[in-house]
Design a protein around this motif. Structure first.
Motif, PDB file in Angstrom:
ATOM      1  N   THR A 303       0.692  -1.206   0.070  1.00  0.00           N
ATOM      2  CA  THR A 303       0.112   0.070  -0.166  1.00  0.00           C
ATOM      3  C   THR A 303       0.938   1.347  -0.021  1.00  0.00           C
ATOM      4  O   THR A 303       1.880   1.222   0.683  1.00  0.00           O
ATOM      5  CB  THR A 303      -0.940  -0.035   1.148  1.00  0.00           C
ATOM      6  OG1 THR A 303      -1.570  -1.053   1.348  1.00  0.00           O
ATOM      7  CG2 THR A 303      -1.897   1.410   1.316  1.00  0.00           C
ATOM      8  N   LEU A 304       0.479   2.119  -0.669  1.00  0.00           N
ATOM      9  CA  LEU A 304       1.283   3.434  -0.877  1.00  0.00           C
ATOM     10  C   LEU A 304       0.790   4.471   0.258  1.00  0.00           C
ATOM     11  O   LEU A 304      -0.624   4.526   0.292  1.00  0.00           O
ATOM     12  CB  LEU A 304       1.276   3.926  -2.346  1.00  0.00           C
ATOM     13  CG  LEU A 304       1.937   3.363  -3.497  1.00  0.00           C
ATOM     14  CD1 LEU A 304       1.327   3.188  -4.898  1.00  0.00           C
ATOM     15  CD2 LEU A 304       3.346   3.919  -3.407  1.00  0.00           C
ATOM     16  N   PRO A 305       1.801   5.167   0.769  1.00  0.00           N
ATOM     17  CA  PRO A 305       1.197   6.341   1.717  1.00  0.00           C
ATOM     18  C   PRO A 305       0.479   7.290   1.345  1.00  0.00           C
ATOM     19  O   PRO A 305      -0.152   7.898   2.261  1.00  0.00           O
ATOM     20  CB  PRO A 305       2.567   6.637   2.492  1.00  0.00           C
ATOM     21  CG  PRO A 305       3.627   6.485   1.175  1.00  0.00           C
ATOM     22  CD  PRO A 305       3.073   5.450   0.406  1.00  0.00           C
ATOM     23  N   TYR A 306       0.593   7.985   0.081  1.00  0.00           N
ATOM     24  CA  TYR A 306      -0.160   9.037  -0.150  1.00  0.00           C
ATOM     25  C   TYR A 306      -0.578   8.788  -1.806  1.00  0.00           C
ATOM     26  O   TYR A 306      -0.233   7.796  -2.359  1.00  0.00           O
ATOM     27  CB  TYR A 306       0.887  10.404  -0.341  1.00  0.00           C
ATOM     28  CG  TYR A 306       1.506  10.263   1.005  1.00  0.00           C
ATOM     29  CD1 TYR A 306       0.922  10.918   2.127  1.00  0.00           C
ATOM     30  CD2 TYR A 306       2.897  10.182   1.055  1.00  0.00           C
ATOM     31  CE1 TYR A 306       1.437  11.235   3.278  1.00  0.00           C
ATOM     32  CE2 TYR A 306       3.557  10.303   2.254  1.00  0.00           C
ATOM     33  CZ  TYR A 306       2.813  10.980   3.628  1.00  0.00           C
ATOM     34  OH  TYR A 306       3.455  11.222   4.583  1.00  0.00           O
ATOM     35  N   ARG A 307      -1.341   9.822  -2.247  1.00  0.00           N
ATOM     36  CA  ARG A 307      -1.689   9.673  -3.584  1.00  0.00           C
ATOM     37  C   ARG A 307      -0.678  10.006  -4.508  1.00  0.00           C
ATOM     38  O   ARG A 307       0.399  10.915  -4.395  1.00  0.00           O
ATOM     39  CB  ARG A 307      -2.797  10.659  -4.005  1.00  0.00           C
ATOM     40  CG  ARG A 307      -4.206  10.792  -3.153  1.00  0.00           C
ATOM     41  CD  ARG A 307      -5.128  11.812  -3.662  1.00  0.00           C
ATOM     42  NE  ARG A 307      -6.265  11.856  -2.655  1.00  0.00           N
ATOM     43  CZ  ARG A 307      -7.135  12.844  -2.701  1.00  0.00           C
ATOM     44  NH1 ARG A 307      -7.080  13.855  -3.769  1.00  0.00           N
ATOM     45  NH2 ARG A 307      -8.126  12.709  -2.041  1.00  0.00           N
ATOM     46  N   TRP A 308      -0.455   9.099  -5.602  1.00  0.00           N
ATOM     47  CA  TRP A 308       0.574   9.328  -6.577  1.00  0.00           C
ATOM     48  C   TRP A 308      -0.147  10.177  -7.704  1.00  0.00           C
ATOM     49  O   TRP A 308      -1.391   9.810  -7.940  1.00  0.00           O
ATOM     50  CB  TRP A 308       1.158   7.914  -6.964  1.00  0.00           C
ATOM     51  CG  TRP A 308       0.404   6.946  -7.548  1.00  0.00           C
ATOM     52  CD1 TRP A 308      -0.157   5.909  -6.705  1.00  0.00           C
ATOM     53  CD2 TRP A 308      -0.308   6.910  -8.858  1.00  0.00           C
ATOM     54  NE1 TRP A 308      -0.965   4.958  -7.539  1.00  0.00           N
ATOM     55  CE2 TRP A 308      -1.062   5.451  -8.739  1.00  0.00           C
ATOM     56  CE3 TRP A 308      -0.013   7.543  -9.996  1.00  0.00           C
ATOM     57  CZ2 TRP A 308      -1.846   4.957 -10.006  1.00  0.00           C
ATOM     58  CZ3 TRP A 308      -0.766   6.841 -11.195  1.00  0.00           C
ATOM     59  CH2 TRP A 308      -1.563   6.034 -11.108  1.00  0.00           C
ATOM     60  N   SER A 309       0.705  11.122  -8.296  1.00  0.00           N
ATOM     61  CA  SER A 309       0.376  11.913  -9.467  1.00  0.00           C
ATOM     62  C   SER A 309       0.560  11.213 -10.832  1.00  0.00           C
ATOM     63  O   SER A 309      -0.142  11.424 -11.686  1.00  0.00           O
ATOM     64  CB  SER A 309       0.881  12.919  -9.383  1.00  0.00           C
ATOM     65  OG  SER A 309       2.253  13.208  -9.338  1.00  0.00           O
TER      66      SER A 309
END
Length: 406
Positions: A303-309
């Motif tokens: 799981t990634l910690p933040y929204r990726w752009s």
């Protein structure tokens, strides 16, 4: 924001270290656009990640296939020279078709893009040639019934007619012996066709996500009859074992490049096996936007910690998939096996720098999509095998909780 501005200003003095202290937002690879380069803070294996056990391709060399027809439908007994034991690395396929005068033939390919196999680093057999028509395809993706296996394909080559217990396919394995019972009457009925009086069957084995290893066909099996075959049309493929060090990230460096950025990665060993290697690059605006909900990686294991752009997946040096999320769409590539080619995205280049070093170059025109109105961005890089959890993960905790930043 004031602290970030001061740190960015300090970077303009020529600092070559990260412009935000390690640990800020839990991100360790934050781009300093005015510095000559940004040496990212740490390398780490993804929490809990271990190199998945691999099986030798010789395990799936076929010795014989017995095909019989009776009250249980099509019954197959496949004898392997090794063992069918590793659902992460081994697949078995069954193709069923009518036997016709003149030997009607067909084929099945693991990918519609022939160039992908050509870039693997060694010969790969991505297509199996069948000496009969192909009415049914059954994928045995594990040595016992699973939620995702067996898979039966009837009228659609991509969408399975039935999967797992609902397929009605019985699987039993013991060492090198695989016993299958396939209710072909049910699936010919789904095709609105009668079961042919005489059928032919091809059994093929494969290394998962790589290519076919071996195949053997049993022709002209009559109703209530059986036949055994040991003769093959082609020799088996001897695929090498992956060098696990080529999936270990040792260094990541960010360099300004004509208004864009070059992300340089160093591996513990050069990547010689692109059939079993993927690199994933995630760009995260800084300050970051909170995820709001868990954002999995393409393997759904991290799981990634933040929204990726922005995201780029490198399948081979000339086959790269990239997309902008625009802060809303966090899906990944869904047409891996169906596309006929994959060109480099506009504004993206991937370079082999030698000695296990590689660079993903991102043009200035893409920076607005990457920053998403933030002053800068961070990079997270993962390396591993397609379909498996990343072997190594660089730049952020792989399972961090969602941030509270807006």
């Amino acid at each position: 924001m004031a602290r970030l501005a001061l740190l960015l200003a300090a970077a303009s003095l020529g600092c070559s270290k990260p412009d935000v202290a390690p640990g800020s937002y839990g991100l360790d690879c934050i781009f300093a656009p005015r510095a000559p380069f940004t040496e990212c803070a740490r390398s780490a294996r993804a929490p809990g990640a271990a190199e998945t056990a691999r099986s030798a391709s010789s395990d799936l060399v076929i010795g014989s296939v017995r095909a019989g027809r009776g009250a249980k439908g099509l019954v197959l007994d496949v004898h392997l020279e090794g063992q069918f034991w590793n659902e992460a690395d081994q697949n078995l396929y069954v193709f069923v078709g009518g036997s016709t005068p003149g030997g009607a033939s067909s084929s099945y390919a693991l990918t519609a893009d022939p160039g992908h196999a050509a870039e693997s680093g060694y010969p790969v057999r991505s297509t199996v040639e069948l000496p009969h028509s192909s009415d049914l395809r059954i994928g045995i993706m594990a040595p016992a019934e699973r939620r995702y296996s067996p898979q039966v394909y009837v009228n659609d080559p991509v969408r399975a007619e039935a999967v797992g217990r609902s397929s009605g396919v019985q699987v039993a394995t013991q060492g090198g012996d695989v016993h299958l019972e396939i209710p072909i009457e049910r699936y010919y009925a789904a095709k609105r066709l009668p079961v042919p009086e005489v059928i032919s069957v091809t059994v093929a084995t494969a290394r998962d996500y790589v290519g076919f290893i071996d195949q053997l066909s049993v022709r002209d099996v009559a109703k209530d009859g059986e036949r055994t075959e040991t003769t093959k049309a082609l020799p088996p493929m001897p695929y090498p074992m992956i060098d696990a060090r080529s999936h270990v990230l040792e260094r990541v460096t960010l360099r300004p490049a004509s208004g864009g950025v070059s992300v340089e990665v160093g591996m513990a060993a050069p990547i010689r096996d692109w059939a079993q290697t993927n690199l994933s690059f995630y760009f995260i605006p800084v300050p970051p936007y909170r995820a709001g909900r868990p954002l999995p990686d393409p393997t759904t294991t991290r799981t990634l910690p933040y929204r990726w752009s922005y995201y780029c997946g490198v399948y081979s040096p000339r086959r790269v998939f990239c997309k902008a999320s625009h802060g809303k769409d966090f899906s990944f590539d869904s047409a891996y096996s169906e596309r006929t080619s994959l060109a480099l995205p506009e504004g993206i280049a991937f370079r082999d720098l030698g000695e296990g070093r590689y660079a993903l170059d991102v043009a200035a025109a893409l920076m607005a999509d990457i920053r998403l109105d933030r002053p800068t961005f961070a990079v997270v890089v993962a390396a591993g095998r397609d379909g498996d959890a990343p072997t190594s993960w660089y730049g952020a905790p792989a399972t961090a909780q969602s941030a509270t930043h807006e």
